[in-house]
Write a protein that holds these residues in place. Structure first.
Motif, short mmCIF file in Angstrom:
data_model
loop_
_atom_site.label_atom_id
_atom_site.label_comp_id
_atom_site.label_asym_id
_atom_site.label_seq_id
_atom_site.Cartn_x
_atom_site.Cartn_y
_atom_site.Cartn_z
N ASN B 68 -2.40 6.46 -5.79
CA ASN B 68 -3.82 6.27 -5.51
C ASN B 68 -4.18 6.56 -4.05
O ASN B 68 -5.30 6.31 -3.61
CB ASN B 68 -4.24 4.83 -5.84
CG ASN B 68 -4.23 4.61 -7.34
OD1 ASN B 68 -4.71 5.44 -8.09
ND2 ASN B 68 -3.64 3.51 -7.77
N ARG B 69 -3.20 7.05 -3.27
CA ARG B 69 -3.39 7.35 -1.86
C ARG B 69 -3.93 6.15 -1.10
O ARG B 69 -4.91 6.26 -0.34
CB ARG B 69 -4.34 8.55 -1.69
CG ARG B 69 -3.78 9.85 -2.30
CD ARG B 69 -4.43 11.06 -1.71
NE ARG B 69 -4.17 11.14 -0.27
CZ ARG B 69 -4.93 11.84 0.56
NH1 ARG B 69 -5.97 12.48 0.12
NH2 ARG B 69 -4.65 11.89 1.84
N LYS B 70 -3.32 4.99 -1.34
CA LYS B 70 -3.75 3.79 -0.63
C LYS B 70 -2.58 3.19 0.15
O LYS B 70 -1.43 3.33 -0.26
CB LYS B 70 -4.28 2.75 -1.61
CG LYS B 70 -5.67 3.06 -2.10
CD LYS B 70 -6.18 1.98 -3.01
CE LYS B 70 -7.57 2.34 -3.51
NZ LYS B 70 -8.01 1.48 -4.59
N ILE B 71 -2.91 2.55 1.27
CA ILE B 71 -1.89 1.83 2.04
C ILE B 71 -2.45 0.46 2.32
O ILE B 71 -3.63 0.30 2.63
CB ILE B 71 -1.47 2.62 3.29
CG1 ILE B 71 -0.20 2.04 3.89
CG2 ILE B 71 -2.56 2.68 4.32
CD1 ILE B 71 0.53 3.03 4.78
#
Lengths: 209, 74
Positions: B68-71
């Motif tokens: 989800n391209r989250k950090i």
């Protein structure tokens, strides 16, 4: 803290008005305890918890001489953290964009009547820097308090912009958007309406125009 | 060195960033080979430990959600 009853907010409503400076001298034991709790809270706040920034900023004013009520307020903040320990900051690589928000109260500090303002800056949908601080001058109107808050946020924005630019990031930097919620102060940033109530606001604050 | 923050270094061509805090370094970049090259060069000059993919930095826990391209920091 494991067994403590959690709290949904870091502070009691109206505690800003209720918590007054100590008229007597606090015991050394209580002062030490209070200072170490605030120290631990401060560490958490600086790392990933902007939500308790105001509480810490407020309680820190009583570090030298806390009352039992201040100690209780510090414990409440701990209980809030215990209840919300899974909260953090999430950055989303798909949500590009940079913006800031600023807000201020007006003269809520009952001992000095100075106002407290704060700001947050967001990048990729997450907070990257934040601050809550008591203003150094006494604001004569909520417009002035908010205007001063915007001025503080602008200083941070200028530094952030130069940092982000040197890292090669360029979305939403020209201009940087900072949101305020006070119509009077926003009008003042647009043009100088030179009338009775704002004519004392000078250089330092007008810096943001 | 980045003028706005003296603890942050980068290589403009290779796109590798190094954030420093006293003796803790965080190396970032989109190019894995460039990162490995920098780590090799650094370990030639200094005694250092490679902790691999970063899970905590200065007490901040880092969780990744690559799909989800989250950090997430907590």
């Amino acid at each position: 803290m494991e067994s403590a009853v959690g709290k949904l907010t870091p502070m009691e409503v109206n505690s800003i008005r209720m918590l007054k400076a100590n008229t007597e001298q606090a015991s050394e034991e209580n002062t030490k305890l209070f200072q170490s709790i605030i120290g631990s809270l401060m560490y958490t706040m600086i790392q990933t918890r902007p939500d308790i920034a105001f509480t810490i900023c407020f309680l820190s004013r009583f570090l030298a001489n806390p009352t039992a009520a201040h100690l209780q307020a510090a414990h409440r903040a701990l209980r809030y953290l215990a209840h919300t320990k899974t909260l953090g900051i999430t950055y989303n690589g798909r949500k590009k964009g940079f913006k800031g928000v600023s807000d201020s109260d007006w003269g809520a500090d009952m001992d000095t009547r100075s106002s407290t303002s704060g700001y947050l800056f967001f990048l990729y949908g997450g907070v990257i820097t934040w601050k809550s601080g008591r203003q150094k001058t006494v604001a004569l109107s909520s417009t002035e308090a908010e205007y001063y808050g915007l001025s503080n946020a602008t200083r941070e924005a200028l530094w952030l912009r130069s940092l982000l630019k040197s890292l090669g990031y360029d979305e939403g930097l020209d201009p940087v958007v900072i949101e305020g919620d006070n119509q009077g102060s926003l009008a003042l940033t647009e043009n100088l309406e030179f009338h009775q109530r704002t004519k004392h606001i000078d250089i330092k604050h007008h810096f943001l125009r | 060195m980045i003028p706005a923050d003296e603890c942050l270094y980068w290589h403009p061509q290779k796109g590798v960033y190094v954030a420093t805090h006293v003796d803790d370094f965080l190396i970032l970049g989109a190019n894995g080979n460039a990162i490995q090259e920098l780590k090799n060069q650094l370990s030639n000059r200094f005694t250092m430990k490679d902790l691999g993919q970063c899970h905590t930095f200065l007490g901040i826990e880092i969780l990744r959600d690559r799909p989800n391209r989250k950090i997430h920091l907590s």
